[in-house]
Scaffold this motif. Sequence first.
Motif, PDB file in Angstrom:
ATOM      1  N   MET A   1       0.844  -1.195   0.000  1.00  8.85           N
ATOM      2  CA  MET A   1       0.000   0.000   0.000  1.00  8.85           C
ATOM      3  C   MET A   1       0.878   1.243   0.000  1.00  8.85           C
ATOM      4  N   SER A   2       0.792   1.999  -1.069  1.00  5.24           N
ATOM      5  CA  SER A   2       1.644   3.169  -1.162  1.00  5.24           C
ATOM      6  C   SER A   2       1.166   4.230  -0.191  1.00  5.24           C
ATOM      7  N   PHE A   3       2.143   4.892   0.443  1.00  2.00           N
ATOM      8  CA  PHE A   3       1.783   5.941   1.387  1.00  2.00           C
ATOM      9  C   PHE A   3       2.971   6.869   1.527  1.00  2.00           C
ATOM     10  N   ASP A   4       2.741   8.150   1.387  1.00  2.00           N
ATOM     11  CA  ASP A   4       3.823   9.092   1.578  1.00  2.00           C
ATOM     12  C   ASP A   4       3.443  10.107   2.652  1.00  2.00           C
ATOM     13  N   THR A   5       4.381  10.983   2.947  1.00  3.73           N
ATOM     14  CA  THR A   5       4.176  11.927   4.041  1.00  3.73           C
ATOM     15  C   THR A   5       2.986  12.838   3.785  1.00  3.73           C
ATOM     16  N   LYS A   6       2.857  13.306   2.556  1.00  2.00           N
ATOM     17  CA  LYS A   6       1.745  14.209   2.240  1.00  2.00           C
ATOM     18  C   LYS A   6       0.410  13.517   2.438  1.00  2.00           C
ATOM     19  N   GLN A   7       0.326  12.251   1.973  1.00  2.00           N
ATOM     20  CA  GLN A   7      -0.909  11.505   2.157  1.00  2.00           C
ATOM     21  C   GLN A   7      -1.219  11.326   3.636  1.00  2.00           C
ATOM     22  N   ALA A   8      -0.151  11.125   4.428  1.00  2.00           N
ATOM     23  CA  ALA A   8      -0.359  10.917   5.858  1.00  2.00           C
ATOM     24  C   ALA A   8      -1.062  12.091   6.497  1.00  2.00           C
ATOM     25  N   GLU A   9      -0.880  13.277   5.918  1.00  2.00           N
ATOM     26  CA  GLU A   9      -1.487  14.464   6.502  1.00  2.00           C
ATOM     27  C   GLU A   9      -2.897  14.709   5.973  1.00  2.00           C
TER      28      GLU A   9
ATOM     29  N   ALA B   1       3.409   1.698   9.669  1.00  2.00           N
ATOM     30  CA  ALA B   1       4.165   2.665  10.460  1.00  2.00           C
ATOM     31  C   ALA B   1       3.521   4.048  10.399  1.00  2.00           C
ATOM     32  N   ALA B   2       3.050   4.435   9.198  1.00  2.00           N
ATOM     33  CA  ALA B   2       2.411   5.746   9.055  1.00  2.00           C
ATOM     34  C   ALA B   2       1.122   5.821   9.868  1.00  2.00           C
ATOM     35  N   GLU B   3       0.337   4.747   9.827  1.00  2.00           N
ATOM     36  CA  GLU B   3      -0.910   4.708  10.596  1.00  2.00           C
ATOM     37  C   GLU B   3      -0.619   4.780  12.092  1.00  2.00           C
ATOM     38  N   CYS B   4       0.393   4.049  12.534  1.00  2.00           N
ATOM     39  CA  CYS B   4       0.782   4.070  13.943  1.00  2.00           C
ATOM     40  C   CYS B   4       1.231   5.476  14.358  1.00  2.00           C
TER      41      CYS B   4
END
Length: 664
Positions: free
Chosen positions: A1-9, A79-82
């Motif tokens: 599942m792709s995820f970057d910093t911008k998406q995290a926000e 990790a991003a979700e956590c």
Amino acid sequence: MSFDTKQAETAEPGVEQDTESLVRAWWRIGAALVVAGQSMAFSLAVNMTPPDGAAYWIVHGSLIAAALAVCVLLLPPLAAECWRSLRRGVPSVEALFLITLFGAFVASLIASITRTGAVFYEVVAILLAVYSVGKTLGARSRAKVLRTIERTRTQFDRCLLVGGDGALTDTAVAAVREGARVRVPAGAAICVDGNVVSGRSFVQETAMTGEWRPVSRGPGDAVLAGTHTVDGDLEIEVTASFGRRRLDAVLDEVQRARIAPSRLQEQADRLTAWFLPIVLTVSIGTFAFWMWRDSWVVALFNSMAVLLVACPCALGLATPLAVWRGLERLSRMGLVARTGDVLDSLARADFVCFDKTGTLSESSLRVAAAEFAQEFVGREADVARWILAAEKGDSHPVARALVGWASERAVETATIVSLEREPGRGIRAVVRDGERSVAVAIGNEAMFEVARVLDPRPQVGDLPYVSSHVGLSGEGRAIFVSVDGVPAARLELSERWRTGAAKVFARLRELGVESEILTGDPLPDKGALPGVAWRKGLGPAQKTERVVELRAAGRSVLFLGDGINDAAAMSAADVSIAMAGGAQLAHAAAPAVFLGEDLSFLPEAISCARSVIRSVGTNIRFAAAYNAIGMTIAAAGLLHPVVAALLMVGSSAFVSVRALRSGN
């Protein structure tokens, strides 16, 4: 599942915003599972027959590389979700997964370096795969809701704008202002809220109002975006601009509801909120104690044993298995659910709200009764034959009902000579039957009042419907037939109730579940469902308000519906089920779709869901007791990490078997 910093926000948790991202996510999971399978095979071989010399480092290096490869593929979203949950100050199940992954990898790495004990790098791959599959399935279902909402907007986002010179221009609804006029051809979608200024047509409003009969609309009548004309052109003056239509309010409500956190996720977060600090405290305390008592190697091994034995198997493995098993059972009943939350919400449901048209009843109409004028008694087959000739081939819902009724009573031998439609009223036809030509008029009361074919005076006693038809004015239940200008018959239309519609309410009461019918039909036929609570003449906002009112009173609400007018209420309910033949927006708003016809599935589905949730609760209680005992033994230095890993596998197998048996 792709995820970057911008998406995290900016992205909502766990949701990929486009199909391409979801496809990439599945490719990553597939690749990770292949690597995990190879890692499991090698780990088993290494633990049974440890290699010597250079082969030892080659094999262990390969296992380490495989674990790291799976982490590269699947760890970033976790990790991003956590990280997001920790920033909000809310420990989540993702933190438990990370701690267990860390424990499994570090303990295995120490075992590889010191050449003592077994390795279990495959635990890293298994846990990451379980997490990733669950999150990707959830992301796919919520992304599907967004696409359906956008498709619905697109379906009603253009109209024919009438210019000052009468010219028609294909225009975006967003550019049309209040007071402008638009033209809607027969059979087309109405894309604006407004008032009819010219023209007349039957309008199919079921999706927005729940009204099962096509309603005649003419000058001065209000119409809504999201409905369709049937047999005539309309010119409409716009009264609500884009964004203020009733359709827009429904779509916005559905879109807001899709980002609400799931109940299962909230439960997991609540458990994690107290379980995670305990695990960390015990692990750190164990390390500190044994560091003081013995050596750092012993301290690290014992602290890793605590982390391993505290694996969230009941939350991360057994719960999904129980849910998937329950979903499989629901699918055999004809109920296809997109998320496991359906089971939890079904199990908790104690109040069911039913839409009527298209849900308790079928979308098609039928002729429930027929009355014939004295002159045509004994000639019912002739009248049926002429109706069949005049209406056959017409796609109008009323025409289909009349053709179905006439086909059962006559053979098609008459032929149509001419046909004239009166949009919003009915048809006039000349039918040739052998050597005779017959003028047949079929329509609602408005058509005959205009033509003065039916005499409304009550003293005309040979036609039982003539003296009563005035009382039916505006309801649209009756269709009148005249032959050569003489009143011939009145046909009463009604809905077709679905199989099991009457029995489902009694069975729900046995389960302790109350029920209520919320319908847009202002005059529903209550006789077919005696003893059931009704609320009639409700629009989308009123249905939603009723659901919100019930939830505020502490009720857990299940909503069954099929129309656009139901979508907001379905989104506001704890759980909702859409009927297979319903509007796409209703499908998007509901996490489950019923593909069958027999409504008796509902009590059975609630019973199944309750069984599954009981199994999940038992597994969680078992896991809590097991973790408490296991962590105590590990902290005391009596549990080697290898044994902890074996116990973890054993407990996972136990709760998994119980999970697979749930719902039976």
